[in-house]
Design a protein around this motif. Sequence first.
Motif, PDB file in Angstrom:
ATOM      1  N   CYS A   1       0.840  -1.209   0.000  1.00 17.22           N
ATOM      2  CA  CYS A   1       0.000   0.000   0.000  1.00 17.22           C
ATOM      3  C   CYS A   1       0.873   1.257   0.000  1.00 17.22           C
ATOM      4  O   CYS A   1       1.807   1.373   0.796  1.00 17.22           O
ATOM      5  N   THR A   2       0.523   2.197  -0.868  1.00 18.80           N
ATOM      6  CA  THR A   2       1.253   3.467  -0.954  1.00 18.80           C
ATOM      7  C   THR A   2       0.519   4.599  -0.225  1.00 18.80           C
ATOM      8  O   THR A   2       0.989   5.732  -0.227  1.00 18.80           O
TER       9      THR A   2
ATOM     10  N   CYS B   1      -2.511   5.917  -0.957  1.00 15.75           N
ATOM     11  CA  CYS B   1      -3.176   6.860  -1.875  1.00 15.75           C
ATOM     12  C   CYS B   1      -4.599   7.214  -1.441  1.00 15.75           C
ATOM     13  O   CYS B   1      -5.185   8.165  -1.944  1.00 15.75           O
ATOM     14  N   GLU B   2      -5.186   6.407  -0.570  1.00 11.16           N
ATOM     15  CA  GLU B   2      -6.520   6.643   0.005  1.00 11.16           C
ATOM     16  C   GLU B   2      -7.681   6.364  -0.945  1.00 11.16           C
ATOM     17  O   GLU B   2      -8.832   6.661  -0.620  1.00 11.16           O
TER      18      GLU B   2
ATOM     19  N   CYS C   1      -9.026   3.552  -1.730  1.00 10.33           N
ATOM     20  CA  CYS C   1      -9.948   2.546  -1.172  1.00 10.33           C
ATOM     21  C   CYS C   1     -10.883   3.151  -0.132  1.00 10.33           C
ATOM     22  O   CYS C   1     -11.989   2.660   0.057  1.00 10.33           O
TER      23      CYS C   1
ATOM     24  N   CYS D   1      -7.408  -0.347  -6.762  1.00 11.56           N
ATOM     25  CA  CYS D   1      -6.135  -0.085  -6.065  1.00 11.56           C
ATOM     26  C   CYS D   1      -4.991  -0.097  -7.085  1.00 11.56           C
ATOM     27  O   CYS D   1      -4.790  -1.092  -7.788  1.00 11.56           O
TER      28      CYS D   1
ATOM     29  N   ILE E   1      -4.727  -4.820  -2.090  1.00 15.00           N
ATOM     30  CA  ILE E   1      -5.898  -5.314  -1.351  1.00 15.00           C
ATOM     31  C   ILE E   1      -6.174  -6.748  -1.751  1.00 15.00           C
ATOM     32  O   ILE E   1      -6.210  -7.074  -2.943  1.00 15.00           O
TER      33      ILE E   1
END
Length: 76
Positions: A22-23, A25-26, A28, A67, A72
């Motif tokens: 996960c980076t 990025c928000e 999700c 994503c 995810i």
Amino acid sequence: MADNADKVPENVSGDYYVDEECTGCELCLDRAPTNFKMNDKKTKAFVFKQPDTEEEVQSCEQAIEDCPVDAIGNDG
Ligand code: SF4
């Protein structure tokens, strides 16, 4: 593809999870706000509630699809 051996520690147990790729990025959180949150440092998302309605499942599946780094997973 997400790796269930590399989950971020904040995930609640269950089929859906975020892994360490996960980076933050928000995206999700936008797709499934009732299931994904950012951690305290705002660096990674995690699943804070497993989906329990068909609508939430659809939102989580959309989050998986969207994503950008495939962080995810769904083991169900
Ligand atoms: S969409 Fe993917 S990369 Fe972005 S915050 Fe969610 S899990 Fe992390």
